[in-house]
Scaffold this motif. Structure first.
Motif, PDB file in Angstrom:
ATOM      1  N   ASP A 224       3.777  -3.662  30.757  1.00  0.00           N
ATOM      2  CA  ASP A 224       2.825  -4.757  30.957  1.00  0.00           C
ATOM      3  C   ASP A 224       2.397  -5.351  29.613  1.00  0.00           C
ATOM      4  N   ILE A 225       2.125  -6.645  29.639  1.00  0.00           N
ATOM      5  CA  ILE A 225       1.628  -7.354  28.467  1.00  0.00           C
ATOM      6  C   ILE A 225       0.115  -7.496  28.577  1.00  0.00           C
ATOM      7  N   ARG A 226      -0.580  -7.117  27.547  1.00  0.00           N
ATOM      8  CA  ARG A 226      -2.037  -7.268  27.519  1.00  0.00           C
ATOM      9  C   ARG A 226      -2.419  -8.268  26.450  1.00  0.00           C
ATOM     10  N   ASP A 227      -3.294  -9.174  26.807  1.00  0.00           N
ATOM     11  CA  ASP A 227      -3.792 -10.184  25.875  1.00  0.00           C
ATOM     12  C   ASP A 227      -5.155  -9.735  25.355  1.00  0.00           C
ATOM     13  N   ILE A 228      -5.279  -9.640  24.036  1.00  0.00           N
ATOM     14  CA  ILE A 228      -6.541  -9.235  23.422  1.00  0.00           C
ATOM     15  C   ILE A 228      -7.052 -10.394  22.566  1.00  0.00           C
ATOM     16  N   PRO A 229      -8.039 -11.129  23.048  1.00  0.00           N
ATOM     17  CA  PRO A 229      -8.546 -12.282  22.295  1.00  0.00           C
ATOM     18  C   PRO A 229      -9.472 -11.853  21.153  1.00  0.00           C
ATOM     19  N   VAL A 230      -8.984 -11.958  19.929  1.00  0.00           N
ATOM     20  CA  VAL A 230      -9.767 -11.624  18.734  1.00  0.00           C
ATOM     21  C   VAL A 230      -9.472 -12.636  17.634  1.00  0.00           C
ATOM     22  N   PRO A 231     -10.438 -12.903  16.765  1.00  0.00           N
ATOM     23  CA  PRO A 231     -10.199 -13.825  15.644  1.00  0.00           C
ATOM     24  C   PRO A 231      -9.668 -13.142  14.389  1.00  0.00           C
ATOM     25  N   GLY A 232      -9.645 -11.803  14.391  1.00  0.00           N
ATOM     26  CA  GLY A 232      -9.194 -11.085  13.212  1.00  0.00           C
ATOM     27  C   GLY A 232      -8.318  -9.901  13.555  1.00  0.00           C
ATOM     28  N   VAL A 233      -7.201  -9.758  12.821  1.00  0.00           N
ATOM     29  CA  VAL A 233      -6.266  -8.650  13.019  1.00  0.00           C
ATOM     30  C   VAL A 233      -6.008  -8.006  11.657  1.00  0.00           C
ATOM     31  N   PHE A 234      -6.293  -6.713  11.553  1.00  0.00           N
ATOM     32  CA  PHE A 234      -6.122  -5.974  10.307  1.00  0.00           C
ATOM     33  C   PHE A 234      -4.944  -5.017  10.441  1.00  0.00           C
ATOM     34  N   VAL A 235      -3.994  -5.116   9.517  1.00  0.00           N
ATOM     35  CA  VAL A 235      -2.737  -4.374   9.613  1.00  0.00           C
ATOM     36  C   VAL A 235      -2.699  -3.271   8.550  1.00  0.00           C
ATOM     37  N   PHE A 236      -2.523  -2.020   9.021  1.00  0.00           N
ATOM     38  CA  PHE A 236      -2.415  -0.869   8.111  1.00  0.00           C
ATOM     39  C   PHE A 236      -1.268   0.017   8.596  1.00  0.00           C
ATOM     40  N   VAL A 237      -0.049  -0.325   8.182  1.00  0.00           N
ATOM     41  CA  VAL A 237       1.139   0.381   8.689  1.00  0.00           C
ATOM     42  C   VAL A 237       1.983   0.973   7.548  1.00  0.00           C
ATOM     43  N   GLY A 238       1.333   1.344   6.471  1.00  0.00           N
ATOM     44  CA  GLY A 238       2.058   1.930   5.353  1.00  0.00           C
ATOM     45  C   GLY A 238       2.089   1.008   4.149  1.00  0.00           C
ATOM     46  N   ARG A 239       2.834   1.444   3.137  1.00  0.00           N
ATOM     47  CA  ARG A 239       2.858   0.712   1.882  1.00  0.00           C
ATOM     48  C   ARG A 239       4.273   0.664   1.317  1.00  0.00           C
ATOM     49  N   ASP A 240       4.551  -0.343   0.503  1.00  0.00           N
ATOM     50  CA  ASP A 240       5.827  -0.473  -0.210  1.00  0.00           C
ATOM     51  C   ASP A 240       5.575  -0.293  -1.703  1.00  0.00           C
ATOM     52  N   VAL A 241       6.419   0.515  -2.351  1.00  0.00           N
ATOM     53  CA  VAL A 241       6.227   0.772  -3.781  1.00  0.00           C
ATOM     54  C   VAL A 241       6.627  -0.446  -4.613  1.00  0.00           C
ATOM     55  N   LEU A 242       5.969  -0.573  -5.756  1.00  0.00           N
ATOM     56  CA  LEU A 242       6.221  -1.696  -6.662  1.00  0.00           C
ATOM     57  C   LEU A 242       7.123  -1.221  -7.801  1.00  0.00           C
ATOM     58  N   ASN A 243       8.414  -1.383  -7.614  1.00  0.00           N
ATOM     59  CA  ASN A 243       9.384  -0.866  -8.580  1.00  0.00           C
ATOM     60  C   ASN A 243      10.256  -1.947  -9.200  1.00  0.00           C
ATOM     61  N   ASP A 244       9.927  -3.215  -8.976  1.00  0.00           N
ATOM     62  CA  ASP A 244      10.795  -4.313  -9.425  1.00  0.00           C
ATOM     63  C   ASP A 244      11.051  -4.310 -10.929  1.00  0.00           C
ATOM     64  N   SER A 245      10.091  -3.837 -11.703  1.00  0.00           N
ATOM     65  CA  SER A 245      10.257  -3.883 -13.164  1.00  0.00           C
ATOM     66  C   SER A 245      11.377  -2.978 -13.661  1.00  0.00           C
ATOM     67  N   LEU A 246      11.807  -2.031 -12.838  1.00  0.00           N
ATOM     68  CA  LEU A 246      12.889  -1.132 -13.239  1.00  0.00           C
ATOM     69  C   LEU A 246      14.266  -1.613 -12.780  1.00  0.00           C
ATOM     70  N   LYS A 247      14.312  -2.726 -12.069  1.00  0.00           N
ATOM     71  CA  LYS A 247      15.607  -3.258 -11.636  1.00  0.00           C
ATOM     72  C   LYS A 247      16.364  -3.850 -12.821  1.00  0.00           C
ATOM     73  N   GLN A 248      17.647  -3.523 -12.892  1.00  0.00           N
ATOM     74  CA  GLN A 248      18.505  -4.008 -13.967  1.00  0.00           C
ATOM     75  C   GLN A 248      19.277  -5.245 -13.506  1.00  0.00           C
ATOM     76  N   GLU A 249      19.987  -5.871 -14.428  1.00  0.00           N
ATOM     77  CA  GLU A 249      20.699  -7.107 -14.105  1.00  0.00           C
ATOM     78  C   GLU A 249      21.742  -6.922 -13.009  1.00  0.00           C
ATOM     79  N   ASP A 250      22.325  -5.729 -12.918  1.00  0.00           N
ATOM     80  CA  ASP A 250      23.350  -5.493 -11.902  1.00  0.00           C
ATOM     81  C   ASP A 250      22.775  -5.071 -10.556  1.00  0.00           C
TER      82      ASP A 250
END
Length: 309
Positions: A224-250
């Motif tokens: 079943d589909i339930r409709d929840i009328p709210v003006p705000g939705v807060f998402v907390f489903v984990g995190r992604d690490v910030l490692n871009d500075s270690l990426k090399q040209e290849d």
């Protein structure tokens, strides 16, 4: 040339800077684009940091850390490190302004950022009712109903925080069990205005030109589909690490990472590249607690001092 370049200004980076400078390194710079303190500054309540007997906000907890570190000589450069390379035992950091800086050692303490859940409408309405920071945006929904998506410690903690200012909080989770500490679950269940909406998937978050007006969830049991009328939705489903500075040209990374992109380190916070260290949430098997990140930073600094000799 820097003795140590610290990339990131959260608990791990600040503590590393404190221990490194107090331990005798004279040329240590911490690269941090914003105000030092890290992601923890967005947390609404901290009650489990050792020696801190009062419940405080993350911002209050971190308030004095930068000043303490600077007292021993840590320099703060408000710049983003775009890349780190190594040649002939010397690291070269390239910053967002195109400048380069050489260093004998590097500590990556960039942490992580909230992960997007990937449901329909999330990106379109992000910042217009979809949020990943209850401390930042909760006030806008005072006296209103909101939804929190997730089942870990952060989701439950922020649901409790929001329940104190919102008329009702729908806690939406894809399972009927939570990946949170027992005390956190107890706090959530003791809140009279939190309704648990479990065993369901997010179909979509929808809205209009003004922002979010509700979300639809689908029961995994009945369909079943339930409709929840709210003006705000807060998402907390984990995190992604910030490692871009270690990426090399290849496209490879300067050091070993796991499938999630987390930096592989040993108990001394050493990577498989001599002179390169990682601490805090960016490393493998991080506990994602402030006290653990601080411990990582101290451990890394002590070993960096030994490495430099």
């Amino acid at each position: 040339m820097l003795d140590l370049a610290i990339i990131g200004g959260g608990p791990a980076g600040l503590t590393a800077g404190l221990y490194a400078t107090r331990g005798g390194l004279n040329n240590v710079t911490m690269f941090e684009m914003g105000m030092p303190g890290g992601q923890i500054t967005t947390s609404s309540e901290i009650e489990n940091y050792p020696g801190q007997k009062e419940v405080v906000t993350g911002m209050a907890l971190m308030e004095d850390w930068p000043e303490q570190c600077k007292r021993f000589g840590l320099k703060h450069e408000m710049n983003q490190v775009m890349s780190v390379t190594k040649k002939d035992e010397v690291f070269t950091l390239t910053t967002a302004d195109g400048k380069t800086q050489e260093a004998k050692t590097v500590l990556l303490a960039t942490g992580s950022v909230p992960r997007r859940a990937g449901f329909k409408g999330e990106d379109k309405l992000f910042g217009r009712g979809v949020s990943t920071c209850a401390t930042c945006d909760g006030f806008f929904y005072k006296g209103k109903e909101v939804a929190v998506i997730g089942g870990g410690d952060t989701a439950l903690e922020e649901a409790v925080y929001l329940s104190k200012m919102c008329s009702k909080v729908y806690l939406v989770h894809r399972r009927d069990t939570y990946r949170a500490a027992p005390s956190t679950i107890e706090h959530m269940k003791n809140a009279d205005n939190i309704e648990e909406v479990t065993n369901c998937d997010i179909e979509e978050v929808y809205g209009d030109n003004m922002g979010v007006t509700g979300l639809k969830v689908k029961s995994k049991i009945s369909g079943d589909i339930r409709d929840i009328p709210v003006p705000g939705v807060f998402v907390f489903v984990g995190r992604d690490v910030l490692n871009d500075s270690l990426k090399q040209e290849d496209g490879s990374f300067l050091c070993e990472t796991n499938k999630a992109g987390e930096i592989v380190v040993d108990l001394r916070m050493r990577t498989n590249v001599a002179g390169l260290y990682a601490a805090g949430d960016v490393r493998i098997e991080a506990s994602k607690q402030v006290v653990c990140a601080a411990g990582d930073g101290a451990t890394a600094a002590v070993n960096i001092i030994e490495y430099i000799g």
